[in-house]
Design an enzyme around this catalytic site. Structure first.
Site, PDB file in Angstrom:
ATOM      1  N   ARG A   1       0.802  -1.218   0.000  1.00  0.00           N
ATOM      2  CA  ARG A   1       0.000   0.000   0.000  1.00  0.00           C
ATOM      3  C   ARG A   1       0.840   1.276   0.000  1.00  0.00           C
ATOM      4  O   ARG A   1       0.574   2.202  -0.763  1.00  0.00           O
ATOM      5  CB  ARG A   1      -0.934   0.050   1.224  1.00  0.00           C
ATOM      6  CG  ARG A   1      -2.232  -0.668   1.041  1.00  0.00           C
ATOM      7  CD  ARG A   1      -2.702  -1.198   2.359  1.00  0.00           C
ATOM      8  NE  ARG A   1      -1.722  -2.186   2.814  1.00  0.00           N
ATOM      9  CZ  ARG A   1      -1.760  -3.472   2.482  1.00  0.00           C
ATOM     10  NH1 ARG A   1      -2.726  -3.921   1.747  1.00  0.00           N
ATOM     11  NH2 ARG A   1      -0.828  -4.306   2.884  1.00  0.00           N
ATOM     12  N   THR A   2       1.832   1.357   0.863  1.00  0.00           N
ATOM     13  CA  THR A   2       2.526   2.643   0.990  1.00  0.00           C
ATOM     14  C   THR A   2       3.232   2.992  -0.315  1.00  0.00           C
ATOM     15  O   THR A   2       3.071   4.092  -0.851  1.00  0.00           O
ATOM     16  CB  THR A   2       3.519   2.607   2.169  1.00  0.00           C
ATOM     17  OG1 THR A   2       2.803   2.219   3.339  1.00  0.00           O
ATOM     18  CG2 THR A   2       4.163   3.957   2.395  1.00  0.00           C
TER      19      THR A   2
ATOM     20  N   HIS B   1       5.625   5.995  11.320  1.00  0.00           N
ATOM     21  CA  HIS B   1       5.070   5.864   9.969  1.00  0.00           C
ATOM     22  C   HIS B   1       4.103   7.029   9.759  1.00  0.00           C
ATOM     23  O   HIS B   1       2.884   6.853   9.767  1.00  0.00           O
ATOM     24  CB  HIS B   1       4.360   4.511   9.848  1.00  0.00           C
ATOM     25  CG  HIS B   1       4.059   4.082   8.451  1.00  0.00           C
ATOM     26  ND1 HIS B   1       4.081   4.941   7.368  1.00  0.00           N
ATOM     27  CD2 HIS B   1       3.708   2.865   7.957  1.00  0.00           C
ATOM     28  CE1 HIS B   1       3.767   4.249   6.276  1.00  0.00           C
ATOM     29  NE2 HIS B   1       3.533   3.003   6.597  1.00  0.00           N
TER      30      HIS B   1
ATOM     31  N   LYS C   1      25.661  -3.496  -2.398  1.00  0.00           N
ATOM     32  CA  LYS C   1      27.125  -3.392  -2.546  1.00  0.00           C
ATOM     33  C   LYS C   1      27.750  -2.672  -1.372  1.00  0.00           C
ATOM     34  O   LYS C   1      28.949  -2.414  -1.346  1.00  0.00           O
ATOM     35  CB  LYS C   1      27.464  -2.600  -3.824  1.00  0.00           C
ATOM     36  CG  LYS C   1      26.956  -3.191  -5.099  1.00  0.00           C
ATOM     37  CD  LYS C   1      27.363  -2.250  -6.238  1.00  0.00           C
ATOM     38  CE  LYS C   1      26.812  -2.703  -7.561  1.00  0.00           C
ATOM     39  NZ  LYS C   1      27.033  -1.675  -8.593  1.00  0.00           N
TER      40      LYS C   1
HETATM   41  N1  ASP Z   1       1.819  -1.464   6.659  1.00  0.00           N
HETATM   42  C1  ASP Z   1       2.062  -1.022   8.011  1.00  0.00           C
HETATM   43  C2  ASP Z   1       3.534  -0.697   8.193  1.00  0.00           C
HETATM   44  O1  ASP Z   1       4.265  -0.656   7.238  1.00  0.00           O
HETATM   45  C3  ASP Z   1       1.552  -1.967   9.044  1.00  0.00           C
HETATM   46  C4  ASP Z   1       2.175  -3.338   9.082  1.00  0.00           C
HETATM   47  O2  ASP Z   1       3.098  -3.643   8.311  1.00  0.00           O
HETATM   48  O3  ASP Z   1       1.705  -4.130   9.919  1.00  0.00           O
HETATM   49  O4  ASP Z   1       3.947  -0.453   9.316  1.00  0.00           O
END
Ligand code: ASP
Length: 304
Positions: free
Chosen positions: A51-52, A129, A80
């Site tokens: 998603r991100t 995050h 490297k």
């Molecule tokens: N996608 C979110 C994160 O990158 C939550 C997770 O990975 O659980 O932190």
């Protein structure tokens, strides 16, 4: 030039303006299709993501810009032995803005000090995050109509879950927020969040291991995955991973208008039967993520 490493770097006013901008983009998407024409976003992902990374990329494309980058450290010069600071200097020659995810806490901060373009922290280890938090705030605003006067339950891996750390920091700045922190005792919220944020700002909170006994008082239930990749041994992970599973039976005790959020990916902690419950909003949450990232890119590139 500004980067975004920690959610605290944005004032509440700026967060509210980003939310308003994201809502405007949602209502008038065609007005934004050329805003980033000629600009490039670099996505430097040293850790897995769906998603991100894709929402950052979709956001830049929808603003008329372009995207370059890598999605695993092994395909970059990190394999490297190149340092994050050298990579940041290099990528600044190709891109106008950088989104970086890294397993080491602080790596995006190091990148931001060395880059000559804005750097966005897209997740650093078990730390922060901030763009997930902007997504979460937009979600709560859209789904509950407000960011104040809410009892927010956060459930699961509160120790390693970076989204939780940033979310608590951000929500603590709004009026009338109360937290119910639900986790196994081994995965309690770290001291720097409990003392540094909750105690420091005198935000009401309770810590409990009991989801069933708490769910009835919540306006928001934020479920999280047990973060396997941050455990030192697999046995602990296996013992703790199914500590909380949200089922239709548990939802019977929840308020009619409680919302269920999750930053995703989900592993086992929300039963698939919940997906059709109108209170489940984790897939709408995904959609909001793209719009708030569009708003953030515009803000950091100083485009009106
Ligand atoms: N996608 C979110 C994160 O990158 C939550 C997770 O990975 O659980 O932190």
């Amino acid at each position: 030039m500004r980067s975004l490493i920690d959610i605290f770097e944005l004032s509440t006013d700026e967060v509210d303006r980003l939310i308003a901008k994201a809502e405007d983009i949602m209502s008038h998407p065609t007005a934004y299709v050329d805003k980033c024409r000629g600009k490039k976003l670099a996505t430097l992902f040293y850790e897995p993501s769906t998603r991100t990374r894709l929402s950052f990329e979709a956001a830049m494309y929808e603003l008329g810009g372009n995207v370059l980058g890598f999605s695993e450290a092994q395909s970059s010069s990190a394999a490297k032995g190149e340092s994050v600071s050298d990579t940041a200097r290099t990528v600044s020659c190709y891109a106008d803005i950088i989104a970086m995810r890294h397993p080491k806490e602080g790596a995006p901060l190091v990148a931001s000090v060395n880059a000559s373009v804005p750097v966005i922290n897209a997740g650093d280890g078990g730390h922060n995050h901030p763009t997930q938090t902007l997504t979460d705030l937009l979600t709560i605003k859209r789904e509950k109509g407000r960011l104040s006067d809410l009892t927010v339950g956060v459930c699961g891996d509160l120790k390693f879950g970076r989204t939780v750390h940033s979310l608590i920091s951000a929500l603590s700045r709004y009026e009338g927020i109360r937290f119910v922190l639900i986790s196994p005792s081994e995965l309690r919220i770290p001291g720097y969040v409990r003392d540094g944020v909750l105690e420091n700002k005198k935000v009401p909170y309770e810590e409990t291991t009991d989801l069933d006994g708490s769910i009835g008082k919540l306006d928001v239930l934020y479920m999280t995955r047990v973060q396997r990749e941050r455990f030192f041994n697999e046995e602990d992970y296996l013992r703790l991973r199914d500590s909380y599973i949200l089922t239709p039976a548990k939802m019977e005790s929840a308020k009619e208008d409680m919302i269920v959020m999750h930053p995703l990916p989900r592993v086992n902690e929300i039963s698939h039967e919940i997906d059709s419950d109108k209170r489940a909003c984790y897939f709408r949450q995904v959609m909001y993520g793209k719009f708030i990232r569009m708003a953030l890119i515009l803000m950091l590139l100083e485009i009106e």
